[in-house]
Design a protein around this motif. Sequence first.
Motif, PDB file in Angstrom:
ATOM      1  N   PRO A  64       0.815  -1.233   0.000  1.00 36.78           N
ATOM      2  CA  PRO A  64       0.000   0.000   0.000  1.00 36.78           C
ATOM      3  C   PRO A  64       0.840   1.271   0.000  1.00 36.78           C
ATOM      4  N   LEU A  65       1.947   1.253   0.732  1.00 35.25           N
ATOM      5  CA  LEU A  65       2.822   2.425   0.754  1.00 35.25           C
ATOM      6  C   LEU A  65       3.489   2.647  -0.597  1.00 35.25           C
ATOM      7  N   LEU A  66       3.741   1.567  -1.321  1.00 32.71           N
ATOM      8  CA  LEU A  66       4.399   1.657  -2.624  1.00 32.71           C
ATOM      9  C   LEU A  66       3.437   2.002  -3.750  1.00 32.71           C
ATOM     10  N   GLY A  67       2.146   2.070  -3.458  1.00 34.09           N
ATOM     11  CA  GLY A  67       1.209   2.494  -4.492  1.00 34.09           C
ATOM     12  C   GLY A  67      -0.076   1.709  -4.591  1.00 34.09           C
ATOM     13  N   TRP A  68      -0.136   0.527  -3.977  1.00 40.82           N
ATOM     14  CA  TRP A  68      -1.375  -0.253  -4.040  1.00 40.82           C
ATOM     15  C   TRP A  68      -2.325   0.226  -2.936  1.00 40.82           C
ATOM     16  N   ASN A  69      -2.856   1.414  -3.111  1.00 38.70           N
ATOM     17  CA  ASN A  69      -3.830   1.962  -2.175  1.00 38.70           C
ATOM     18  C   ASN A  69      -4.943   2.632  -2.963  1.00 38.70           C
ATOM     19  N   CYS A  70      -6.059   2.871  -2.298  1.00 34.09           N
ATOM     20  CA  CYS A  70      -7.244   3.369  -2.997  1.00 34.09           C
ATOM     21  C   CYS A  70      -7.087   4.816  -3.454  1.00 34.09           C
ATOM     22  N   CYS A  71      -6.132   5.545  -2.859  1.00 34.30           N
ATOM     23  CA  CYS A  71      -5.912   6.929  -3.276  1.00 34.30           C
ATOM     24  C   CYS A  71      -5.181   6.979  -4.609  1.00 34.30           C
ATOM     25  N   THR A  72      -4.134   6.181  -4.735  1.00 32.13           N
ATOM     26  CA  THR A  72      -3.365   6.157  -5.983  1.00 32.13           C
ATOM     27  C   THR A  72      -4.174   5.562  -7.117  1.00 32.13           C
ATOM     28  N   LEU A  73      -4.906   4.478  -6.822  1.00 26.86           N
ATOM     29  CA  LEU A  73      -5.664   3.775  -7.858  1.00 26.86           C
ATOM     30  C   LEU A  73      -7.068   4.334  -8.059  1.00 26.86           C
ATOM     31  N   ASN A  74      -7.487   5.237  -7.152  1.00 29.57           N
ATOM     32  CA  ASN A  74      -8.835   5.807  -7.196  1.00 29.57           C
ATOM     33  C   ASN A  74      -9.894   4.693  -7.204  1.00 29.57           C
ATOM     34  N   SER A  75      -9.693   3.714  -6.305  1.00 36.53           N
ATOM     35  CA  SER A  75     -10.572   2.547  -6.218  1.00 36.53           C
ATOM     36  C   SER A  75     -11.313   2.561  -4.885  1.00 36.53           C
ATOM     37  N   ALA A  76     -12.058   1.495  -4.635  1.00 39.79           N
ATOM     38  CA  ALA A  76     -12.857   1.405  -3.406  1.00 39.79           C
ATOM     39  C   ALA A  76     -11.947   1.213  -2.202  1.00 39.79           C
ATOM     40  N   CYS A  77     -12.127   2.048  -1.194  1.00 38.46           N
ATOM     41  CA  CYS A  77     -11.332   1.947   0.031  1.00 38.46           C
ATOM     42  C   CYS A  77     -11.976   0.980   1.014  1.00 38.46           C
ATOM     43  N   SER A  78     -11.143   0.400   1.858  1.00 39.66           N
ATOM     44  CA  SER A  78     -11.645  -0.479   2.909  1.00 39.66           C
ATOM     45  C   SER A  78     -12.406   0.328   3.953  1.00 39.66           C
ATOM     46  N   GLU A  79     -13.439  -0.272   4.517  1.00 37.40           N
ATOM     47  CA  GLU A  79     -14.197   0.380   5.577  1.00 37.40           C
ATOM     48  C   GLU A  79     -13.542   0.211   6.940  1.00 37.40           C
ATOM     49  N   LEU A  80     -12.488  -0.594   7.010  1.00 42.57           N
ATOM     50  CA  LEU A  80     -11.830  -0.848   8.290  1.00 42.57           C
ATOM     51  C   LEU A  80     -10.474  -0.163   8.406  1.00 42.57           C
ATOM     52  N   PHE A  81      -9.792   0.047   7.269  1.00 45.64           N
ATOM     53  CA  PHE A  81      -8.454   0.628   7.288  1.00 45.64           C
ATOM     54  C   PHE A  81      -8.395   1.815   6.332  1.00 45.64           C
ATOM     55  N   PRO A  82      -7.996   2.977   6.805  1.00 47.13           N
ATOM     56  CA  PRO A  82      -7.888   4.141   5.915  1.00 47.13           C
ATOM     57  C   PRO A  82      -6.874   3.905   4.800  1.00 47.13           C
ATOM     58  N   PHE A  83      -7.211   4.378   3.606  1.00 43.99           N
ATOM     59  CA  PHE A  83      -6.341   4.382   2.423  1.00 43.99           C
ATOM     60  C   PHE A  83      -6.069   2.988   1.839  1.00 43.99           C
ATOM     61  N   VAL A  84      -6.564   1.928   2.447  1.00 42.18           N
ATOM     62  CA  VAL A  84      -6.266   0.567   2.001  1.00 42.18           C
ATOM     63  C   VAL A  84      -7.275   0.138   0.946  1.00 42.18           C
ATOM     64  N   ASP A  85      -6.768  -0.356  -0.175  1.00 45.11           N
ATOM     65  CA  ASP A  85      -7.612  -0.836  -1.261  1.00 45.11           C
ATOM     66  C   ASP A  85      -8.243  -2.170  -0.890  1.00 45.11           C
ATOM     67  N   ASN A  86      -9.505  -2.347  -1.247  1.00 44.59           N
ATOM     68  CA  ASN A  86     -10.216  -3.585  -0.911  1.00 44.59           C
ATOM     69  C   ASN A  86      -9.587  -4.810  -1.561  1.00 44.59           C
ATOM     70  N   ASN A  87      -9.092  -4.645  -2.788  1.00 47.36           N
ATOM     71  CA  ASN A  87      -8.456  -5.774  -3.461  1.00 47.36           C
ATOM     72  C   ASN A  87      -7.167  -6.187  -2.750  1.00 47.36           C
ATOM     73  N   TYR A  88      -6.414  -5.215  -2.246  1.00 56.10           N
ATOM     74  CA  TYR A  88      -5.211  -5.559  -1.471  1.00 56.10           C
ATOM     75  C   TYR A  88      -5.596  -6.288  -0.186  1.00 56.10           C
ATOM     76  N   LEU A  89      -6.629  -5.784   0.486  1.00 60.87           N
ATOM     77  CA  LEU A  89      -7.070  -6.427   1.726  1.00 60.87           C
ATOM     78  C   LEU A  89      -7.478  -7.871   1.472  1.00 60.87           C
ATOM     79  N   LEU A  90      -8.192  -8.112   0.365  1.00 61.97           N
ATOM     80  CA  LEU A  90      -8.606  -9.473   0.037  1.00 61.97           C
ATOM     81  C   LEU A  90      -7.390 -10.352  -0.264  1.00 61.97           C
ATOM     82  N   THR A  91      -6.391  -9.803  -0.938  1.00 60.93           N
ATOM     83  CA  THR A  91      -5.167 -10.564  -1.230  1.00 60.93           C
ATOM     84  C   THR A  91      -4.441 -10.942   0.051  1.00 60.93           C
TER      85      THR A  91
END
Length: 386
Positions: free
Chosen positions: A168-195
């Motif tokens: 996420p720090l390297l770029g796989w976050n919802c801010c960089t990708l403009n994707s759906a953010c996790s409801e539990l962790f700020p800035f964390v992409d849902n696809n990363y969380l699932l991975t």
Amino acid sequence: MGNCEMYENASKCTVSSKSMECFMVLSTQAQKISIATLCGLFGTLCIFENCLVLYLIFSSPSTRRKPSYIFISSLALADLLASIIFVGSFVNFHVFNETDSSKELFLLKLGGVNTSFTASLSSLLLMALDRYISICHPSKYKLLVTRKRAWTALGVLWMMCVATAFLPLLGWNCCTLNSACSELFPFVDNNYLLTWICLVMVLLGCIVCAYAHVLLRAHQHVVYMGEHQVQVGKQNTRMRMDVMLAKTLVMVLIVLMLCWLPALILMIYSIFVHLTNHLRKVFAFCSTLYLLNSMVNPLIYALRSKELYSSLRKLFSRCRRQPGTSNDSPKAESIHRSSVIETSVKMCMSRRDAALGSLRSASRVSLDHFSFGSLFFSDLVGSPGS
């Protein structure tokens, strides 16, 4: 939930108290005190226990060279880092409601927590594989599990955990990708969380499979010894060991699942279903179970070992004798010398008996081909005082 139910993409990537208040779910003082108490208690015990384990392992030349204790030291280090980073960031965020100065700093802290907990679980997997090889392939154990391979496996493990945690720090976050953010962790992409969840589930599954094979082979060993062992006493001892091993492994798996599954289930649920504020609070309390697991690990995997327990008893005995060292009399010194001589004589005799025993056992290796695994698990299932 109020204003937190829906927030715009423009505000979800800013670090401010207003944009982060959706994740600060502890609304009452009682909830904050409860979280602070749990984190303080579990964190303090976790730091003390894991520091003690690391000291006991690396202060003894015999234990720090064994691959099994190298894996235990990796587990202790991961749990130590987890307790320090998690308690500091978790209490600071949920209890004091303080936010970091930037998104990058928050993701850096989250990556540290993620690395330590993932490394803890991965170390448990290496320990499970180590015990699987020791009891399922005892004759090849020393060839397969060497000190060099143990350090290499740990190096690969930690690099994999670091690389995965800091994505996420390297770029796989919802801010960089403009994707759906996790409801539990700020800035964390849902696809990363699932991975990450899939990775953890794979690790848990491998641990369960390894211990299931160990338990099956231990049971087969008892049946084999029951068919070929003439002495009833030895057969009963083997069966008692099988029962103790089963109880120990069941305890290990129950603790592991109780500490990891509740938060993982809520993470999976949050990806597909909108979470209520109540479930967010439940998740905050379930997250402390990870810390509980790091606190319990030394008691299950390290301090139940006869070698480490013996080192711990020696450490306590030295601490008790230390205040009276200045009052030692010549008589006490002579008694000490005689005890040292007696101990040396006993050690020589025990080595002679061991050599004779090894010669006698060489003729019946084929009968007891599980002996190495049995001796290995005597540390795991044996009571500390035995």
